[in-house]
Design an enzyme around this catalytic site. Structure first.
Site, PDB file in Angstrom:
ATOM      1  N   TYR A   1     -20.433  15.683 -24.976  1.00  0.00           N
ATOM      2  CA  TYR A   1     -19.640  15.582 -23.762  1.00  0.00           C
ATOM      3  C   TYR A   1     -18.291  14.987 -24.127  1.00  0.00           C
ATOM      4  CZ  TYR A   1     -19.444  15.193 -18.591  1.00  0.00           C
ATOM      5  OH  TYR A   1     -19.155  15.354 -17.259  1.00  0.00           O
TER       6      TYR A   1
ATOM      7  N   ASP B   1     -26.862   8.310 -13.763  1.00  0.00           N
ATOM      8  CA  ASP B   1     -27.989   9.060 -13.220  1.00  0.00           C
ATOM      9  C   ASP B   1     -28.185  10.371 -13.965  1.00  0.00           C
ATOM     10  OD1 ASP B   1     -25.532   9.965 -12.166  1.00  0.00           O
ATOM     11  OD2 ASP B   1     -26.463  10.701 -10.330  1.00  0.00           O
TER      12      ASP B   1
END
Length: 238
Positions: free
Chosen positions: A81, A90
């Site tokens: 990422y 989350d």
């Protein structure tokens, strides 16, 4: 690590705070709180593993019994990422949860909450990123907020049928919001299946049950995916 040790998993979302007590690896009842302090008072000095999508509350920092999940936490998966510091806790916890549950599969996590997120976790344990878009109620509220005359149907949408073509303005707002999500999910699945022929789809989140039967794919409707990921991460630290 003692098999009888207790840990509290804390999932701080946009609209609620959930806590799940795990004793000896067994998940207990999940409780929902409006105020973080109430939860902290209940559990005292018990170990807490926290996922929060909100700005970090100062009551969670500097405590030896509280670990707050971030991209810097040691994880059993890797994050492919570009901006891991902006990746929601989350989403990290859910990725770990499905990788732990389905370790030999390419997993697509469809989380339908305040926002909708769709994330890919490869069977190699690599988080590949995904999609963030407005959730069901957010879409309805946004159309009312950014226009002069469209009504806010977020408090009444369950009264409408599920037809893709509305026959009143309110029905059209519902159809655009609801079926827009369905087609978005199906479109992402169709695109990814070109490279991943045996995707395992996990649908979770507060609104997931409205969409399970509408998505053109085999879906495992996950419960406590974030909590299971938090527990796996907590164990990984020990």
């Amino acid at each position: 690590m003692s098999e009888d040790i207790k840990v509290i998993l804390v999932d701080i979302g946009n609209s609620s705070i959930k806590t799940t007590e795990v004793v000896g690896g067994r998940f207990q009842e999940t409780l929902i709180w409006k105020d973080l302090q109430q939860a902290l008072d209940r559990y005292g000095e018990s170990p807490l593993m926290v996922s929060s999508v909100r700005k970090l509350d100062e009551r969670l920092s500097g405590k030896t019994n509280i670990e707050v999940l971030s991209h810097l936490t040691r994880l059993p998966i890797s994050l492919n990422y570009k901006t891991p510091e902006t990746l929601g806790a989350d989403r990290i916890a859910a990725a770990v949860g499905v990788f732990d549950l389905f370790p030999d599969m390419d997993n697509l996590i469809i989380d339908l909450g305040t926002c909708m997120t769709i994330d890919l976790v490869e069977k190699t344990g690599v988080f590949r990123g995904g999609v963030i878009s407005p959730g069901l109620v957010m879409r309805m509220k946004a159309m009312a907020h950014f226009t002069d005359q469209l009504p806010d149907i977020s408090g009444e949408w369950q009264e409408f049928n599920s037809s893709e073509l509305g026959q009143s303005t309110r029905e059209c707002l519902f159809s655009g919001s609801f079926w827009g999500i369905v087609h978005e999910i199906n479109g992402v699945i169709q695109t990814l299946e070109k490279d991943f022929t045996s995707l395992n789809m996990i649908m979770t989140g507060g609104d997931a049950h409205y969409f399970e039967s509408k998505v053109k794919a085999h879906i495992f409707a996950g419960s406590k995916i974030v909590q299971k990921g938090l527990y796996r991460i907590w164990k990984y630290q020990q």
